[in-house]
Design a protein around this motif. Sequence first.
Motif, PDB file in Angstrom:
ATOM      1  N   ALA A   1       0.821  -1.212   0.000  1.00 15.62           N
ATOM      2  CA  ALA A   1       0.000   0.000   0.000  1.00 15.62           C
ATOM      3  C   ALA A   1       0.851   1.257   0.000  1.00 15.62           C
ATOM      4  O   ALA A   1       0.502   2.257  -0.630  1.00 15.62           O
ATOM      5  N   ASP A   2       2.006   1.214   0.721  1.00 16.62           N
ATOM      6  CA  ASP A   2       2.900   2.383   0.755  1.00 16.62           C
ATOM      7  C   ASP A   2       4.302   1.915   1.105  1.00 16.62           C
ATOM      8  O   ASP A   2       4.546   0.733   1.363  1.00 16.62           O
ATOM      9  N   GLU A   3       5.246   2.876   1.183  1.00 13.69           N
ATOM     10  CA  GLU A   3       6.648   2.535   1.409  1.00 13.69           C
ATOM     11  C   GLU A   3       6.906   2.040   2.823  1.00 13.69           C
ATOM     12  O   GLU A   3       7.915   1.375   3.067  1.00 13.69           O
ATOM     13  N   SER A   4       6.030   2.343   3.765  1.00 15.20           N
ATOM     14  CA  SER A   4       6.246   1.876   5.137  1.00 15.20           C
ATOM     15  C   SER A   4       6.212   0.350   5.211  1.00 15.20           C
ATOM     16  O   SER A   4       6.963  -0.262   5.977  1.00 15.20           O
ATOM     17  N   GLU A   5       5.384  -0.275   4.406  1.00 16.31           N
ATOM     18  CA  GLU A   5       5.349  -1.732   4.360  1.00 16.31           C
ATOM     19  C   GLU A   5       6.598  -2.290   3.683  1.00 16.31           C
ATOM     20  O   GLU A   5       7.055  -3.386   4.006  1.00 16.31           O
ATOM     21  N   LEU A   6       7.151  -1.531   2.756  1.00 12.71           N
ATOM     22  CA  LEU A   6       8.342  -1.973   2.045  1.00 12.71           C
ATOM     23  C   LEU A   6       9.542  -2.072   2.984  1.00 12.71           C
ATOM     24  O   LEU A   6      10.354  -2.981   2.874  1.00 12.71           O
ATOM     25  N   LEU A   7       9.649  -1.173   3.917  1.00  8.49           N
ATOM     26  CA  LEU A   7      10.778  -1.179   4.850  1.00  8.49           C
ATOM     27  C   LEU A   7      10.799  -2.457   5.683  1.00  8.49           C
ATOM     28  O   LEU A   7      11.854  -3.004   5.981  1.00  8.49           O
ATOM     29  N   ALA A   8       9.617  -2.964   6.033  1.00  2.00           N
ATOM     30  CA  ALA A   8       9.553  -4.162   6.850  1.00  2.00           C
ATOM     31  C   ALA A   8       9.896  -5.414   6.049  1.00  2.00           C
ATOM     32  O   ALA A   8      10.360  -6.410   6.606  1.00  2.00           O
ATOM     33  N   LEU A   9       9.728  -5.376   4.739  1.00  2.00           N
ATOM     34  CA  LEU A   9       9.937  -6.564   3.911  1.00  2.00           C
ATOM     35  C   LEU A   9      11.347  -6.693   3.359  1.00  2.00           C
ATOM     36  O   LEU A   9      11.907  -7.778   3.294  1.00  2.00           O
ATOM     37  N   ARG A  10      11.922  -5.571   2.982  1.00  2.00           N
ATOM     38  CA  ARG A  10      13.166  -5.681   2.225  1.00  2.00           C
ATOM     39  C   ARG A  10      14.359  -5.997   3.106  1.00  2.00           C
ATOM     40  O   ARG A  10      15.378  -6.505   2.612  1.00  2.00           O
ATOM     41  N   GLY A  11      14.322  -5.726   4.414  1.00  2.00           N
ATOM     42  CA  GLY A  11      15.442  -5.996   5.301  1.00  2.00           C
ATOM     43  C   GLY A  11      16.674  -5.230   4.858  1.00  2.00           C
ATOM     44  O   GLY A  11      16.642  -4.003   4.727  1.00  2.00           O
ATOM     45  N   GLU A  12      17.747  -5.977   4.579  1.00  2.00           N
ATOM     46  CA  GLU A  12      18.989  -5.327   4.142  1.00  2.00           C
ATOM     47  C   GLU A  12      19.106  -5.281   2.617  1.00  2.00           C
ATOM     48  O   GLU A  12      20.137  -4.857   2.093  1.00  2.00           O
ATOM     49  N   ARG A  13      18.079  -5.707   1.931  1.00  2.00           N
ATOM     50  CA  ARG A  13      18.124  -5.668   0.478  1.00  2.00           C
ATOM     51  C   ARG A  13      18.134  -4.232  -0.021  1.00  2.00           C
ATOM     52  O   ARG A  13      17.488  -3.354   0.549  1.00  2.00           O
ATOM     53  N   VAL A  14      18.844  -4.026  -1.104  1.00  2.00           N
ATOM     54  CA  VAL A  14      18.860  -2.724  -1.760  1.00  2.00           C
ATOM     55  C   VAL A  14      17.948  -2.818  -2.985  1.00  2.00           C
ATOM     56  O   VAL A  14      18.199  -3.611  -3.896  1.00  2.00           O
ATOM     57  N   LEU A  15      16.882  -2.074  -2.986  1.00  2.00           N
ATOM     58  CA  LEU A  15      15.922  -2.113  -4.076  1.00  2.00           C
ATOM     59  C   LEU A  15      16.151  -0.960  -5.033  1.00  2.00           C
ATOM     60  O   LEU A  15      16.400   0.176  -4.609  1.00  2.00           O
ATOM     61  N   GLN A  16      16.046  -1.267  -6.316  1.00  2.00           N
ATOM     62  CA  GLN A  16      16.139  -0.225  -7.331  1.00  2.00           C
ATOM     63  C   GLN A  16      14.743   0.317  -7.604  1.00  2.00           C
ATOM     64  O   GLN A  16      13.831  -0.428  -7.952  1.00  2.00           O
TER      65      GLN A  16
END
Length: 348
Positions: free
Chosen positions: A163-178
Amino acid sequence: MAQNVSRVVLRLSHEPIKVYDWFAFDAEGEQIAHQLTSNQHWPSAAQLDLAIPAQWLTAHRLALPKVNEKQRQQLITQALEDRVLGRLDDYQWQAGPVENGHCTVWLLEISKLAQLKTWANEQGLHFTRWITEFALLGEQNDCMLAASSGLMARLGGECVWLADESELLALRGERVLQALNFNQVVAPSKTAVSFYHGKTPAVSLHMSWQDWRWAVYLLGVCIALVLLSMMLQWRTLAQRESALRQEIRQTFASLYPGMPIVDPMLQWQSLQKKGEVRGGDALDLLYRSAAQMAGDYNAHSISVKNGKVSLIVPAAQGAALLSQLQAQGAQVQSTNLPDGRLNVELQP
């Protein structure tokens, strides 16, 4: 620009359903243009694809062994039944190709498909494919793109909608997303999963006819040969039936000389009921002949032909046999043979 456009992809807003934006691509899959719009102001193209909103889709990445297509379908169904909350019959699923032992399976509610179909009919739009919005991410991994609503991302091969970037922070962990911008979007692959395939263009139909015409011709020849064979067989059976009827008439005439013949089968049945049947088969004739003979006769041979029983007996027994048969009113004839024996012909 319109002359170079080969494919257009529409993305939708879902509440209510309307066009959110469109991407135009050339024949090589390179993006030519992108525009946010709610009207049908996009370039004309040979192929028009609909991108199903990422928010409506659920992706499951399954590990599958090397099996045939039927077994693959069964394994996917069993895996989805364990993962899906509610009834699997309420969803339509499409599976992508198996790569490195893994396959991505997409689920979409059947009710959502019905909404898309209704909207497309109302708008008079004819789509070539209904692909997933995630197909716009291309083959890149660990990337994200703004969806028609929220964000869509691919993390370690898993596709998720956020839904927004706040959920993305919890999922990606230490991954670097482009973070992809709209200018980096490329055309979805030709093998992208589609929940709908439109009609094949006329040119492809023509090519299909060229590929299949010899098979069609061969099928026509086979059908013609089958029909010809059936006609010849029917004619042969008709000839056999005619010959059999003629033989029945001749047999009846030989057994009942002078009797008018109308329908020999019906006449035969009528005579049989009255007990006036003559002739019969060999066993029947022998049985009736034996009933007219009383005594111990040493017959050298017995034969049945044309409704008559022929016996060859010694001359010493012949006179007694003839007297017995004539006394019973039997139709009998006798012939002396060169060796002294007597040939007796009896018509029971």
